[in-house]
Scaffold this motif. Structure first.
Motif, mmCIF file in Angstrom:
data_model
loop_
_atom_site.group_PDB
_atom_site.id
_atom_site.type_symbol
_atom_site.label_atom_id
_atom_site.label_comp_id
_atom_site.label_asym_id
_atom_site.label_seq_id
_atom_site.Cartn_x
_atom_site.Cartn_y
_atom_site.Cartn_z
ATOM 1 N N ASN A 1 91.129 114.669 68.887
ATOM 2 C CA ASN A 1 90.580 114.854 67.531
ATOM 3 C C ASN A 1 89.783 113.661 67.017
ATOM 4 O OD1 ASN A 1 91.651 117.502 67.145
ATOM 5 N ND2 ASN A 1 93.668 116.578 66.809
ATOM 6 N N ARG A 2 89.165 112.928 67.941
ATOM 7 C CA ARG A 2 88.259 111.844 67.541
ATOM 8 C C ARG A 2 86.825 112.305 67.833
ATOM 9 N NH1 ARG A 2 90.508 106.464 70.282
ATOM 10 N NH2 ARG A 2 88.458 105.756 69.598
ATOM 11 N N VAL A 3 86.468 113.404 67.189
ATOM 12 C CA VAL A 3 85.192 114.066 67.475
ATOM 13 C C VAL A 3 84.016 113.187 67.076
ATOM 14 C CG1 VAL A 3 83.821 116.157 67.127
ATOM 15 C CG2 VAL A 3 86.321 116.301 67.128
ATOM 16 N N LEU B 1 84.900 110.570 78.886
ATOM 17 C CA LEU B 1 85.404 109.836 77.725
ATOM 18 C C LEU B 1 85.252 110.674 76.457
ATOM 19 C CD1 LEU B 1 86.457 107.271 76.338
ATOM 20 C CD2 LEU B 1 84.117 106.370 76.380
ATOM 21 N N CYS B 2 84.077 111.262 76.290
ATOM 22 C CA CYS B 2 83.814 112.075 75.095
ATOM 23 C C CYS B 2 84.697 113.315 75.067
ATOM 24 C CB CYS B 2 82.346 112.479 75.045
ATOM 25 S SG CYS B 2 81.236 111.100 74.716
ATOM 26 N N ASP B 3 84.862 113.947 76.206
ATOM 27 C CA ASP B 3 85.713 115.137 76.283
ATOM 28 C C ASP B 3 87.138 114.802 75.876
ATOM 29 O OD1 ASP B 3 86.307 117.771 76.772
ATOM 30 O OD2 ASP B 3 86.600 117.521 78.925
ATOM 31 N N THR B 4 87.608 113.627 76.292
ATOM 32 C CA THR B 4 88.967 113.201 75.949
ATOM 33 C C THR B 4 89.062 112.866 74.460
ATOM 34 O OG1 THR B 4 89.081 112.241 78.163
ATOM 35 C CG2 THR B 4 90.863 111.710 76.669
ATOM 36 N N LEU B 5 88.024 112.234 73.927
ATOM 37 C CA LEU B 5 88.000 111.926 72.489
ATOM 38 C C LEU B 5 88.105 113.197 71.655
ATOM 39 C CD1 LEU B 5 85.225 109.168 72.470
ATOM 40 C CD2 LEU B 5 87.597 108.845 71.707
#
Length: 450
Positions: A215-217, A207-211
């Protein structure tokens, strides 16, 4: 007259039916005996009876099914497949062994023997009649995914999500397919639903990798921080590493440095071998540079340089500080020393290694031999400032002289490298050690040669 006609009709009908009846009867009796043999562990006897049965009665389903079961237990999977295909061929199904059961068994064996395409063929056939069979859809989706058949995999998992929307695994797999196709927004929706259903670390990382990819770092950072807080800091190193990269992207260099300093101390041997330590040191030093802390940056760049001098532009960055000297420059200066200065630094290197000097002897401009003690072990040390690779012949010379000097140990120090034959030779000796040019440069730094 009519009586005799009826008599002959009945007689010939019985004559035609009796052999078939007797054949079926004998087949059933043979099967029952074979089944008893199988249960008692008499496998060869059971196999022989069953083979006889299917030869005389090709459509005797239970005989073929028990025979294929025996073949599986014996590891004869190809023979098992032949029997199941025969059941399908003769359309010899019953209440227990249906076409569904036969084809599913055939698919599972095909997977077992490493033939996923054959398994996929059977699953496709089953789905024509049972399109919403969750287990078969799941197997079809997984095989298609592993075969990089994205369309078939996506069709399977989309349907599985419709049939069982609460199953986080199906959502995750669908997310993996979208991610592999770089459809990150669609992947994000799937991972988000999967993570809501089950807070599994693996899904959180995806999920984090996709965020980050959309550009939703900061959203990724929030999840990483939540994971660390919930687990009181006891998280896999990959969490801290990814969090530090996210901080770096957000130009939060202080937070990035804090995470990397914790990470570097906790890395496992496997993670170090994977190159994570080098990546972490590089990002750490670059963060310090951006914070204006050049001395800290230089310290970690030097550490990285000693691990891998060829890593990215580490040597160039160190040189930019003005006072850094590369290993090559150190060794070149060492090559050019006057012979007595060379011997003096050889003595310092030996002392730095923990030896007590007995005697040193200058052989020529490039060679010094030293006899020294360490932990009551008398050691003969060859120090050579050579530029070419060292083979096993000089090591053999050291071995011979160890005997002459009555030394228990040997140490060969060289400013170049040892070739494979030299390293193999040293491995087979228990009393000799090697130090190459990279370590020599480190030792020269330690004795303040530069």
């Amino acid at each position: 007259m009519i009586f005799w006609i009826l008599f002959f009709v009945i007689f010939f009908s019985i004559a035609l039916l009796v052999p078939g009846f007797l054949s079926t009867y004998h087949a059933e009796k043979n099967y029952e005996i074979a089944d008893e043999d199988y249960k008692r562990g008499k496998i060869p006897e059971a196999e022989a009876r069953l083979k006889e049965n299917v030869t005389k009665n090709p459509n005797h389903t239970r005989s073929r099914w028990l025979l294929q079961k025996i073949y599986q237990e014996l590891g004869r999977f190809e023979d098992s497949i032949v029997q199941i295909k025969s059941v399908i061929k003769y359309n010899a199904f019953d209440n227990q062994i249906t076409e569904y059961v036969a084809r599913k068994e055939l698919a599972e064996i095909s997977e077992r023997i490493g033939d996923p395409l054959a398994a996929l063929e059977q699953y496709e056939y089953i789905l024509k009649k049972f399109p919403d069979d969750i287990e078969v859809l799941s197997r079809r989706g997984e095989i298609a995914f592993n075969q990089d058949d994205k369309k078939r995999a996506m069709d399977s998992y989309k349907r599985l999500v419709e049939l069982d929307p609460d199953n986080y695994r199906y959502q995750e797999m669908l997310g993996d397919i979208f991610f592999g196709m770089r459809q990150y927004n669609e992947a994000l929706e799937c991972y988000d639903r999967a993570y809501i259903a089950n807070h599994v670390l693996e899904i959180a990382l995806k999920l984090c990798d996709t965020l980050v990819n959309v550009n939703r770092v900061q959203d990724a950072v929030n999840i990483y921080e939540e994971l660390i807080t919930q687990n009181q800091g006891n998280v896999p190193n990959v969490v801290r590493y990814n969090l530090s990269l996210s901080y770096y992207k957000l130009e939060n260099y202080t937070a990035c440095v804090n995470q990397l300093l914790i990470l570097i101390d906790r890395l496992t041997v496997e993670e170090v071998n994977q190159g994570i330590e080098k990546d972490a040191l590089y990002i750490l030093s670059d963060s310090y540079i951006k914070m204006g802390k050049n001395e800290d940056a230089k310290r970690f760049l030097k550490k990285l340089y000693h691990i891998d001098r060829e890593y990215k532009d580490v040597a160039k960055k160190l040189k930019s500080f003005g006072d850094f000297v590369t290993d090559e420059e150190i060794l070149l200066k060492f090559y050019n020393l006057y012979i007595y200065e060379y011997e003096n630094y050889c003595r310092k290197i030996i002392e730095r290694l923990g030896y007590t000097l007995r005697v040193s002897n200058i052989i020529d401009d490039s060679a010094v031999n030293i006899v020294a003690d360490k932990k009551d072990v008398k050691t003969l040390i060859f120090i050579r400032r050579w530029k070419n690779e060292v083979g096993q012949l000089p090591l053999k010379d050291l071995h011979i002289m160890m005997v002459d000097y009555k030394c228990d140990g040997g140490l060969f120090i060289c400013t170049s490298k040892f070739n494979r034959s030299a390293i193999e030779y040293q491995k087979h000796t228990k009393d000799m050690s090697l130090i190459d040019g990279e370590r020599v440069a480190e030792l020269l730094r330690e004795v303040e040669f530069i």
